[in-house]
Scaffold this active site. Structure first.
Site, short mmCIF file in Angstrom:
data_model
loop_
_atom_site.label_atom_id
_atom_site.label_comp_id
_atom_site.label_asym_id
_atom_site.label_seq_id
_atom_site.Cartn_x
_atom_site.Cartn_y
_atom_site.Cartn_z
N HIS A 119 0.81 -1.22 0.00
CA HIS A 119 0.00 0.00 0.00
C HIS A 119 0.84 1.27 0.00
O HIS A 119 0.34 2.34 -0.32
CB HIS A 119 -1.00 -0.01 1.17
N ASP A 177 0.03 -7.60 1.48
CA ASP A 177 0.42 -6.20 1.61
C ASP A 177 1.94 -6.04 1.65
O ASP A 177 2.48 -5.22 2.38
CB ASP A 177 -0.20 -5.55 2.84
N GLY A 230 3.65 6.56 7.89
CA GLY A 230 5.05 6.66 7.48
C GLY A 230 5.88 5.51 8.01
O GLY A 230 6.95 5.22 7.48
N ASN A 231 5.41 4.86 9.08
CA ASN A 231 6.09 3.66 9.59
C ASN A 231 5.83 2.44 8.70
O ASN A 231 6.58 1.46 8.76
CB ASN A 231 5.62 3.31 11.01
N SER A 232 4.78 2.50 7.91
CA SER A 232 4.40 1.34 7.09
C SER A 232 5.57 0.89 6.21
O SER A 232 6.18 1.70 5.51
CB SER A 232 3.21 1.69 6.20
N LEU A 256 -9.78 -21.49 -8.34
CA LEU A 256 -10.80 -22.49 -8.64
C LEU A 256 -11.87 -21.96 -9.58
O LEU A 256 -12.37 -22.69 -10.43
CB LEU A 256 -11.46 -22.98 -7.35
N GLY A 257 -12.26 -20.70 -9.40
CA GLY A 257 -13.28 -20.12 -10.26
C GLY A 257 -14.67 -20.13 -9.67
O GLY A 257 -15.66 -20.31 -10.39
#
Length: 351
Positions: free
Chosen positions: A92, A122, A196-198, A250-251
């Site tokens: 992200h 993520d 900002g730590n992400s 699988l669909g």
């Protein structure tokens, strides 16, 4: 009065303090004073920051890939995981980026490109145009213990090389990624995080990366989450090699549904829930296998299935194009159908 206070202390603590030369108290079992323990804690944090800090970068995301001075649309953190410039961060942080730049702890700005991303966890990997960089090593997040020291390093709110400390609050949490998949074994900790730590590392007392910081609960205090290092170590080589993580498909579209008690007893089922097939893509593995809307999936390869997340867990580790067997209920009969998962072109919301 002093005698009364001393007696009360002994009743509450079950022990009496041992006086040391500087006037502080020592612990009878170790002989260490509070000051000694605090000093050891400080030394551990300083040692970790000195070891891992140089490998932590600031990630700056721009909108226009050609304009180096273009509008900044986001920022986060990352950690260099190989000396030749591979950097792990959050998906992200870099999603939708036209231009990516990383800034090292000594202020050096380096252009970077997206090597691969996995929205389902993520996580993303960047490649910086540099070599012989300081790097950090992954630890074993499967060997962690609640209560142990956790150190977060990152660039919250633009304040570079910020360090915060806490403890591991819980292990084995589950967190939804932005594409709806469940991220397993997420680490909950109390090392304060801010925007900002992400993408920055969560580190143990030995300087090993045990997680990639990813989320907080807004308006809560010190409820923070990190993607476990074992997940990051599994995703990293796939993103470097292919730019994505290969997962089975699988669909079907499905939803969890409770089973009637009489049906559970009649068929001798071990679980009380199944995945109800809501729709089937005609040309998908599920369509070719003969699945129908209304079928209730209760197992895949003898692994119980009670919700869509159970299917996701299986497909995340099952080899692409390797035959598997679905066990389902149609009407009031148990049926087994062979199925061959194919590679998902994009991460589907269900499976």
């Amino acid at each position: 009065m002093d005698k009364i206070r001393h007696k009360l202390f002994q009743q509450v603590s079950g022990s009496s303090p041992v006086s040391v030369a500087n006037g502080s108290s020592a612990h009878p079992d170790t002989g260490e004073s509070d000051a000694d323990l605090l000093d050891a804690y400080s030394r551990a944090v300083v040692r970790v920051v000195e070891t891992v800090g140089p490998a932590v970068v600031s990630v700056v995301v721009g909108k226009n890939p050609r304009d180096r001075r273009g509008e900044q649309i986001g920022a986060g953190s990352g950690v260099i995981v190989t000396p030749d410039g591979y950097i792990m961060t959050n998906n992200h942080v870099v999603q939708g980026a036209g231009r990516i730049e990383v800034r090292t702890a000594d202020g050096t700005a380096l252009p970077a490109r997206l090597a691969g991303a996995d929205p389902a966890t993520d996580l993303a990997v960047l490649r910086a145009d540099a070599g012989d960089l300081p790097s950090a090593a992954f630890g074993d997040s499967g060997a962690l213990s609640v209560g142990q020291l956790a150190i977060a390093i990152g660039n919250p709110l633009g304040f570079d090389s910020t360090v915060s400390t806490g403890v591991l609050s819980a292990l084995g949490r589950a967190l939804r990624s932005r594409d709806g998949r469940l991220i397993e074994n997420v680490i909950q900790h109390t090392a304060p995080l801010n925007p900002g730590n992400s993408g920055g590392p969560l580190v143990d007392s030995r300087g090993r990366v045990i997680g990639i910081n990813t989320a907080i609960i807004p308006m809560a205090q010190s409820i923070c989450f990190s993607i476990p290092a074992n997940t990051a170590a599994w995703v990293l080589p796939q993103l470097v090699a292919d730019g994505r993580v290969r997962r089975g498909y699988l669909g079907i579209a499905g939803q969890s549904r409770p089973l009637e008690r009489s049906l559970v007893l009649a068929l001798g089922l071990t679980g009380g829930h199944a995945v109800e097939v809501v729709s089937v893509s005609r040309e998908s593995p599920a369509g070719r296998a003969g699945l129908r809307p209304g079928d209730l999936i209760i197992a895949i390869n003898e692994t119980d299935v009670g919700c869509v997340d159970d299917l996701h867990r299986f497909l995340a580790t099952w080899p692409i194009a390797e035959p598997a067997t679905l066990t389902l209920i149609r009407g009031r009969q148990r049926i087994r159908l062979p199925i061959i998962p194919i590679e998902a072109v994009a991460c589907p919301a269900v499976g």
